[in-house]
Design a protein around this motif. Structure first.
Motif, PDB file in Angstrom:
ATOM      1  N   GLY A   9       8.070  15.660 -47.603  1.00 12.33           N
ATOM      2  CA  GLY A   9       9.160  15.519 -46.643  1.00 12.33           C
ATOM      3  C   GLY A   9       8.947  14.513 -45.536  1.00 12.33           C
ATOM      4  N   ALA A  10       7.891  13.696 -45.596  1.00  8.21           N
ATOM      5  CA  ALA A  10       7.692  12.671 -44.566  1.00  8.21           C
ATOM      6  C   ALA A  10       8.809  11.637 -44.644  1.00  8.21           C
ATOM      7  CB  ALA A  10       6.338  11.994 -44.753  1.00  8.21           C
ATOM      8  N   THR A  11       9.332  11.239 -43.485  1.00  9.83           N
ATOM      9  CA  THR A  11      10.418  10.253 -43.467  1.00  9.83           C
ATOM     10  C   THR A  11       9.885   8.823 -43.479  1.00  9.83           C
ATOM     11  OG1 THR A  11      10.496  10.332 -41.049  1.00  9.83           O
ATOM     12  CG2 THR A  11      11.945  11.842 -42.255  1.00  9.83           C
ATOM     13  N   GLU A  12       8.707   8.607 -42.907  1.00 10.45           N
ATOM     14  CA  GLU A  12       8.036   7.309 -42.946  1.00 10.45           C
ATOM     15  C   GLU A  12       6.537   7.558 -43.052  1.00 10.45           C
ATOM     16  OE1 GLU A  12       8.907   4.882 -39.562  1.00 10.45           O
ATOM     17  OE2 GLU A  12      11.096   5.119 -39.741  1.00 10.45           O
ATOM     18  N   ILE A  13       5.828   6.622 -43.686  1.00 15.04           N
ATOM     19  CA  ILE A  13       4.365   6.726 -43.776  1.00 15.04           C
ATOM     20  C   ILE A  13       3.766   5.377 -43.401  1.00 15.04           C
ATOM     21  CG2 ILE A  13       2.377   7.229 -45.239  1.00 15.04           C
ATOM     22  CD1 ILE A  13       4.255   8.891 -47.017  1.00 15.04           C
ATOM     23  N   HIS A  14       2.991   5.377 -42.330  1.00 16.05           N
ATOM     24  CA  HIS A  14       2.328   4.170 -41.839  1.00 16.05           C
ATOM     25  C   HIS A  14       0.822   4.361 -41.996  1.00 16.05           C
ATOM     26  CE1 HIS A  14       6.126   2.732 -40.119  1.00 16.05           C
ATOM     27  NE2 HIS A  14       6.333   4.005 -39.789  1.00 16.05           N
ATOM     28  N   VAL A  15       0.188   3.506 -42.770  1.00 15.29           N
ATOM     29  CA  VAL A  15      -1.230   3.662 -43.091  1.00 15.29           C
ATOM     30  C   VAL A  15      -2.067   2.790 -42.167  1.00 15.29           C
ATOM     31  CG1 VAL A  15      -3.000   3.360 -44.869  1.00 15.29           C
ATOM     32  CG2 VAL A  15      -0.733   4.233 -45.491  1.00 15.29           C
ATOM     33  N   ARG A  16      -3.110   3.399 -41.604  1.00 11.85           N
ATOM     34  CA  ARG A  16      -4.069   2.685 -40.767  1.00 11.85           C
ATOM     35  C   ARG A  16      -5.471   2.973 -41.313  1.00 11.85           C
ATOM     36  NH1 ARG A  16       0.108   0.939 -39.805  1.00 11.85           N
ATOM     37  NH2 ARG A  16       1.177   0.600 -37.800  1.00 11.85           N
ATOM     38  N   ILE A  17      -6.248   1.915 -41.529  1.00 13.74           N
ATOM     39  CA  ILE A  17      -7.570   2.026 -42.141  1.00 13.74           C
ATOM     40  C   ILE A  17      -8.630   1.708 -41.090  1.00 13.74           C
ATOM     41  CG2 ILE A  17      -9.074   1.243 -44.003  1.00 13.74           C
ATOM     42  CD1 ILE A  17      -6.536   2.689 -44.939  1.00 13.74           C
ATOM     43  N   SER A  18      -9.607   2.607 -40.927  1.00 16.85           N
ATOM     44  CA  SER A  18     -10.595   2.468 -39.848  1.00 16.85           C
ATOM     45  C   SER A  18     -11.797   1.611 -40.242  1.00 16.85           C
ATOM     46  CB  SER A  18     -11.065   3.850 -39.380  1.00 16.85           C
ATOM     47  OG  SER A  18     -11.636   4.581 -40.450  1.00 16.85           O
ATOM     48  N   SER A  19     -11.568   0.641 -41.124  1.00 18.01           N
ATOM     49  CA  SER A  19     -12.568  -0.372 -41.472  1.00 18.01           C
ATOM     50  C   SER A  19     -11.813  -1.590 -41.995  1.00 18.01           C
ATOM     51  CB  SER A  19     -13.548   0.151 -42.531  1.00 18.01           C
ATOM     52  OG  SER A  19     -12.884   0.410 -43.752  1.00 18.01           O
ATOM     53  N   LEU A  45     -13.132  -6.525 -38.280  1.00 20.78           N
ATOM     54  CA  LEU A  45     -14.592  -6.462 -38.346  1.00 20.78           C
ATOM     55  C   LEU A  45     -15.179  -6.421 -36.937  1.00 20.78           C
ATOM     56  CD1 LEU A  45     -17.172  -6.486 -40.021  1.00 20.78           C
ATOM     57  CD2 LEU A  45     -17.065  -8.991 -40.039  1.00 20.78           C
ATOM     58  N   GLU A  46     -14.614  -7.201 -36.036  1.00 17.23           N
ATOM     59  CA  GLU A  46     -15.087  -7.184 -34.651  1.00 17.23           C
ATOM     60  C   GLU A  46     -14.901  -5.801 -34.032  1.00 17.23           C
ATOM     61  OE1 GLU A  46     -14.233  -9.438 -30.358  1.00 17.23           O
ATOM     62  OE2 GLU A  46     -13.000  -9.891 -32.115  1.00 17.23           O
ATOM     63  N   GLY A  47     -13.754  -5.182 -34.299  1.00 21.85           N
ATOM     64  CA  GLY A  47     -13.498  -3.850 -33.764  1.00 21.85           C
ATOM     65  C   GLY A  47     -14.428  -2.805 -34.348  1.00 21.85           C
ATOM     66  N   LEU A  48     -14.720  -2.929 -35.643  1.00 21.07           N
ATOM     67  CA  LEU A  48     -15.652  -2.002 -36.281  1.00 21.07           C
ATOM     68  C   LEU A  48     -17.035  -2.114 -35.660  1.00 21.07           C
ATOM     69  CD1 LEU A  48     -16.574  -0.035 -38.534  1.00 21.07           C
ATOM     70  CD2 LEU A  48     -16.895  -2.047 -40.002  1.00 21.07           C
ATOM     71  N   MET A  49     -17.532  -3.345 -35.534  1.00 23.30           N
ATOM     72  CA  MET A  49     -18.892  -3.525 -35.045  1.00 23.30           C
ATOM     73  C   MET A  49     -19.022  -3.129 -33.579  1.00 23.30           C
ATOM     74  SD  MET A  49     -20.114  -4.116 -37.817  1.00 23.30           S
ATOM     75  CE  MET A  49     -21.760  -3.963 -37.133  1.00 23.30           C
ATOM     76  N   LYS A  50     -17.984  -3.347 -32.803  1.00 26.23           N
ATOM     77  CA  LYS A  50     -18.024  -2.900 -31.412  1.00 26.23           C
ATOM     78  C   LYS A  50     -18.082  -1.377 -31.350  1.00 26.23           C
ATOM     79  CE  LYS A  50     -15.670  -3.307 -26.956  1.00 26.23           C
ATOM     80  NZ  LYS A  50     -14.514  -3.888 -26.217  1.00 26.23           N
TER      81      LYS A  50
END
Length: 526
Positions: A416-426, A469-474
């Motif tokens: 029943g989700a109306t929208e799905i926005h995917v965010r990947i933490s790498s 990559l910069e955000g991951l390494m920080k």
């Protein structure tokens, strides 16, 4: 030597086809020296804590006071292979244990570890995490010297190198420190291993520190006087295993270090000078390690939460999402801390959206055709009441082949989700790993072959964004505590007979990110 191969689990069926789409760590290792305790039982519980690092096979070996080795290996999970009956004969003053997922060598009982070898100076047992990146070259060199091989796992290359006496050493003496240092001079990476010898246990980590290994201590009653205690030591791939058995975490084994544990306590040597460019696998933070483990002085859970917070700053929710009509959910289990961090930073509430069946992926029972057709539903169930009518921000730690995330999006939309926005933490995984992780080939990596927009269309999400990559390494490096500060352990180690006295650079904190960049930190002969 008593050797019992428990192959009753050879018919295990991985009924979840989506399990193969996740990156797999090769192994978990565990070792303990404690004559006062039931070491095989302690090793069992240590391996249970490391089960996430390998589910294909496992094993425990012990060394008793009569210099006899007892070993039990089998295919399957730790609690499937071991029971009261086969643990009881594993008597000894020290033990090593292993959980395996094959990345070098086939998934068969013959490649299960520990591997036991008879040498001129007694039997030795070895457990290893990682891949020798020059195993092909080393194997060829040994074969040219007349050495034969019985298994196709590179751990046998290690045992053969250790069995050969280094040049200049007395062949009538074991010289284990020199033998290990000689092996390390031949093998740059990537390994963390525990070696059980008549002289005690050795923990070894490659000079790049690519695979994790840590040290713990356990105070136990003395045999002669139970009112007094003696300190014994343990080694494990992760600190969660040390805590599970009631031991105290001391520190990470340093790159290039040899730790020797025996009746007299613990000593430490430099086996190979640590690299100026250390390269702990960053995927330990992203996915592999348990959230309650610590590495480089920081809790994995906290690092993953920071990744989620950074991801929210870099890739905030779409403007169409509000804290009234939207939710943040994570893919259990490794993505949940990042989802919590994303929700905290973005202001969109976090909730449980998926329940994971943690016990379905290996079973003796063959599923029916009807169950096979259920696919991802065998592993995940949506919490429909939490999802229905909501815009969902779905957090996952990585996308390798994308089959799992695609199926999950279909499952969530069906709830029943109306929208799905995917965010990947790498960042996008663009290149395979050759250092002990089963991470596909270039043609199987969706990030190598498609743009982010093409991946979004393939998985069926309204939007898709990755952590830089910069955000991951920080996120990874900001909380690192040099061991000279986080533990009262001196930076200077005893020198090996074959290497100069070296001071380890505790502040040079770098990591292997080759799966994102293609820049491999060591020589490869694949």
């Amino acid at each position: 030597m008593e050797n019992n191969n428990n192959d009753n689990n050879n018919n295990n069926n991985n009924i979840d086809e989506y399990e193969s789409n996740e990156p797999k760590e090769k192994c978990g290792v565990f070792a303990i020296y404690a004559p006062e305790l039931d070491v095989s039982r302690i090793a069992f519980f240590g391996l249970v804590a490391l089960q996430h690092r390998g589910q294909e096979s496992c094993g425990i070996a012990t060394y008793d006071e009569f210099q006899s080795v007892h070993v039990e290996t089998g295919m399957g999970l730790v609690n499937q292979v071991f029971n009261e009956t086969n643990l009881k004969p594993l008597k000894g003053k020290m033990a090593i244990g292993h959980t395996r997922y094959s990345t070098a060598g086939k998934s068969t009982i013959v490649n299960a570890q520990p591997v036991i070898v008879q040498t001129l100076h007694g039997q030795i047992g070895i457990v290893q995490n990682g891949n020798l990146t020059t195993a092909k070259t080393l194997r060829k060199e040994l074969m040219q010297k007349g050495v034969g091989f019985f298994i196709d796992s590179d751990v046998e290359v290690i045992t053969q190198l250790l069995s050969n006496n280094p040049e200049g050493c007395d062949p009538h003496k074991p010289n284990w420190e020199n033998r290990i240092a000689h092996f390390m001079s031949k093998a740059e990476a990537a390994y963390a291993l525990c070696l059980m010898t008549p002289n005690g246990i050795y923990g070894v980590r490659d000079s790049l520190g690519m695979r994790p290994l840590c040290l713990g201590s356990l105070d136990v009653p003395c045999k002669d006087d139970p009112t007094k205690t003696i300190t014994r030591y343990v080694l494990a791939s992760e600190s969660c295993a040390i805590g599970t058995i009631g031991a105290k975490f001391i520190r990470d084994v340093r790159p290039g270090e040899i730790v020797h544990i025996n009746e007299n306590g613990i000593t430490s040597f430099i086996g190979r000078s640590p690299s100026d460019n250390p390269a702990l696998c960053v995927f330990e933070y992203v996915y592999f390690s348990r959230p309650d483990s610590s590495m480089e002085g920081q809790l994995i859970h906290i690092v993953r939460q920071r990744m989620g917070e950074t991801l929210a700053r870099e890739s905030p929710p779409p403007q169409s999402c509000s804290n009234q009509d939207s939710i943040v959910i994570g893919v259990p289990d490794s993505s949940l801390p990042a989802a919590i961090g994303y929700a905290k930073q973005s202001g969109i509430p976090f909730t449980e959206g998926l329940t994971k069946n943690r016990y379905i992926h290996r079973t003796f029972i063959q599923p029916s055709d009807h169950l096979r057709q259920q696919g991802i539903k065998l592993k995940f169930n949506p919490l429909t009441e939490n999802i229905q009518g909501k815009k969902v921000i779905l957090i996952d730690d990585s996308i390798v082949r994308a089959n799992t995330i695609k199926a999950l999006i279909k499952l969530i939309r069906g709830a029943g989700a109306t929208e799905i926005h995917v965010r990947i933490s790498s960042p996008p995984v663009l290149h395979p790993c050759y250092m002990g992780i089963d991470m596909a080939t270039h043609d199987q990596l969706i990030g190598h072959n498609r743009t982010i927009e093409e991946i979004r269309q393939y998985i069926g999400a309204e939007s898709l964004q990755y952590l830089s990559l910069e955000g991951l390494m920080k996120s990874v490096t900001v909380g690192i505590k040099p061991q000279s500060e986080s533990q009262s352990i001196p930076c200077f180690l005893n020198s090996s007979p074959t290497t100069p006295r070296v001071k380890i650079n505790e502040n040079n904190q770098k990591h292997c990110v080759a799966c994102f960049t293609g820049d491999y930190p060591c020589s490869l002969d694949f």
